[in-house]
Design a protein around this motif. Structure first.
Motif, PDB file in Angstrom:
ATOM      1  N   ARG A 255       0.588  -1.393  -0.299  1.00 15.12           N
ATOM      2  CA  ARG A 255      -0.461  -0.050  -0.023  1.00 15.12           C
ATOM      3  C   ARG A 255       0.938   1.300  -0.289  1.00 15.12           C
ATOM      4  NH1 ARG A 255      -3.064  -1.054   4.124  1.00 15.12           N
ATOM      5  NH2 ARG A 255      -3.507  -3.811   4.147  1.00 15.12           N
ATOM      6  N   ASP A 256       1.798   1.175   0.853  1.00 13.68           N
ATOM      7  CA  ASP A 256       2.455   2.005   0.660  1.00 13.68           C
ATOM      8  C   ASP A 256       3.941   1.789   0.284  1.00 13.68           C
ATOM      9  OD1 ASP A 256       4.302   4.100   1.493  1.00 13.68           O
ATOM     10  OD2 ASP A 256       4.177   4.217   3.854  1.00 13.68           O
ATOM     11  N   PRO A 257       4.649   2.483  -1.188  1.00 16.35           N
ATOM     12  CA  PRO A 257       5.334   2.284  -1.952  1.00 16.35           C
ATOM     13  C   PRO A 257       6.449   3.391  -0.802  1.00 16.35           C
ATOM     14  CG  PRO A 257       4.075   4.014  -3.143  1.00 16.35           C
ATOM     15  CD  PRO A 257       3.237   3.404  -2.078  1.00 16.35           C
ATOM     16  N   LYS A 258       6.524   4.120  -0.961  1.00 16.38           N
ATOM     17  CA  LYS A 258       8.060   4.549  -0.114  1.00 16.38           C
ATOM     18  C   LYS A 258       8.072   3.955   1.366  1.00 16.38           C
ATOM     19  CE  LYS A 258       7.575   8.869  -2.128  1.00 16.38           C
ATOM     20  NZ  LYS A 258       6.424   9.439  -2.437  1.00 16.38           N
ATOM     21  N   LYS A 259       7.872   2.878   1.963  1.00 14.14           N
ATOM     22  CA  LYS A 259       7.175   2.227   2.747  1.00 14.14           C
ATOM     23  C   LYS A 259       9.024   1.842   3.721  1.00 14.14           C
ATOM     24  CE  LYS A 259       5.833  -1.420   6.055  1.00 14.14           C
ATOM     25  NZ  LYS A 259       5.845  -1.496   7.334  1.00 14.14           N
ATOM     26  N   ILE A 260       9.363   2.401   5.054  1.00 17.25           N
ATOM     27  CA  ILE A 260      11.041   2.256   4.910  1.00 17.25           C
ATOM     28  C   ILE A 260      11.019   1.046   5.925  1.00 17.25           C
ATOM     29  CG2 ILE A 260      13.171   2.046   6.651  1.00 17.25           C
ATOM     30  CD1 ILE A 260      11.910   5.149   5.916  1.00 17.25           C
ATOM     31  N   TYR A 261      11.623  -0.145   4.989  1.00 17.94           N
ATOM     32  CA  TYR A 261      11.321  -1.378   5.880  1.00 17.94           C
ATOM     33  C   TYR A 261      12.110  -2.158   6.752  1.00 17.94           C
ATOM     34  CZ  TYR A 261       8.173  -2.837   1.845  1.00 17.94           C
ATOM     35  OH  TYR A 261       6.466  -2.800   1.205  1.00 17.94           O
ATOM     36  N   THR A 262      12.143  -3.352   7.855  1.00 18.29           N
ATOM     37  CA  THR A 262      12.989  -3.383   8.898  1.00 18.29           C
ATOM     38  C   THR A 262      13.354  -4.553   8.732  1.00 18.29           C
ATOM     39  OG1 THR A 262      11.542  -3.696  10.194  1.00 18.29           O
ATOM     40  CG2 THR A 262      12.693  -1.521  10.576  1.00 18.29           C
ATOM     41  N   VAL A 263      14.272  -5.585   8.877  1.00 23.66           N
ATOM     42  CA  VAL A 263      14.313  -7.253   8.865  1.00 23.66           C
ATOM     43  C   VAL A 263      12.959  -7.989   8.783  1.00 23.66           C
ATOM     44  CG1 VAL A 263      15.339  -9.141  10.317  1.00 23.66           C
ATOM     45  CG2 VAL A 263      16.840  -6.972   9.516  1.00 23.66           C
TER      46      VAL A 263
END
Ligand code: VTB
Length: 329
Positions: A255-263
């Motif tokens: 849904r959010d292409p700018k999301k910052i992902y963690t492990v």
């Protein structure tokens, strides 16, 4: 899913891929090297009693004859047996060019988990910062490079000038490289293989403290699977910069292409398995060694639930008896 026993099955899968692709080392033909790894990996999956689904693979069905996204792998179903469902991310030969030129750090690698345990990432780029367990919650993708370097140095009880940062040698990283240089940290530029670089950054003694820059998103997910088991740190953000990619990402449920992902966002599974086998010699793993009567492979296998880090040194004996026998080391 039985994590520990499957982990050993998966070692055989990456060993097979490494053994076949390593035969092509230095031939200057990355495509054949990759093909050899893919065929060997797929054949090895056929021996494993799982209902495996490739969630990250060689591309879509129409571009990739094998190990494409959505392909079902595993031993043929047996009436009356319910095989465990497993999601699998593969990179049969990470660093095809490294293998083609005989350069360091080419590996055969896969990650697996219970269904839904690995992000289904599109084949696009991902901005990444990867470091070891000491850097818990210290990485910030939106902060200046200098800030992250200071944070990493602080967590490692060092100065910025003592750090070694690995960066893919690409024109897109010119500014990043300049900023790292200005901040005073040391740099190791690599031709390929930010996946093995990420793992090296998460273990002590490999001589690298962080990986920074933009690499493949699929590699990012597989790196995260390893980091989950090694308690490493990573932040990543997809680079969604075309209308087609926006559409693709949306169709994959992101849904959010700018999301910052963690492990944990990239590898949310409860039972995550990571297996890699060295193809060419590298910082973590020896490459495949062949001799008259056999071959020797060196693999790393990680399991998150049982918290095991195993290095597996396998001698593959040839069928013919006799010869000089197995060397101790
Ligand atoms: C990196 C690198 C890989 O792809 O992820 C890179 O680690 C990203 O793409 O080994 P570019 O080559 O376009 O920079 C690889 O080089 C190949 O999968």
């Amino acid at each position: 899913m039985v994590e520990e026993s499957l982990a050993f099955e998966f070692v055989r899968v990456v060993e097979s891929a490494a053994l076949e692709s390593a035969r092509t080392m230095g031939q200057g033909d990355g495509e054949s090297a990759d093909r050899a790894a893919v065929q060997a990996m797929r054949a090895a999956f056929e021996q494993i009693p799982i209902r495996g689904t490739i969630v990250i693979g060689e591309g879509e069905r129409d571009q990739a004859p094998m190990l494409y996204i959505g392909e079902v792998v595993g031993a043929p179903a047996q009436p009356g047996f319910e095989y465990p469902a497993v999601d699998i991310a593969v990179d049969p030969l990470e660093g095809t060019n490294l293998c083609a030129t005989g350069a360091a750090n080419s590996i055969a690698v896969l990650a697996a988990s219970e269904p839904g345990g690995l992000l289904h990432a599109p084949d696009c780029y991902m901005e990444k910062i990867i470091a070891g367990p000491a850097c818990k919650d210290a990485l910030d993708l939106d902060a200046p490079v200098k800030y992250n370097l200071k944070a990493i140095a602080h967590c490692l009880d060092r100065q910025v000038k003592d750090l070694v940062i690995m960066v893919l040698d690409r024109p897109r990283h010119q500014e990043l490289i300049q900023q790292i240089r200005t901040a005073g940290a040391r740099i190791r530029l690599i031709g390929d293989g930010d996946l093995s670089a990420g793992i090296a950054a998460a273990v002590r003694g490999a001589g690298v403290h962080a990986v920074m820059g933009t690499g493949g998103a699929p590699e990012g997910v597989i790196t995260a699977a390893a980091l989950k088991c090694l308690h490493g740190e990573m932040v990543g953000r997809l680079v969604v910069n075309t209308p087609e990619l926006h559409e693709r990402v949306a169709s994959m449920g992101i849904r959010d292409p700018k999301k910052i992902y963690t492990v944990n966002d990239l590898a949310p599974g409860q039972q995550v398995i990571f297996a890699a086998c060295g193809v060419t010699d590298g910082a973590l793993l020896h490459g495949v060694r062949f001799w008259g009567e056999g071959a020797r492979t060196h693999s790393l296998v990680l399991t998150s639930a049982s918290r095991k880090v195993r290095f597996v040194d396998t001698v593959h004996m040839s069928k013919a008896p006799g010869g000089r026998g197995v060397r101790l080391y």
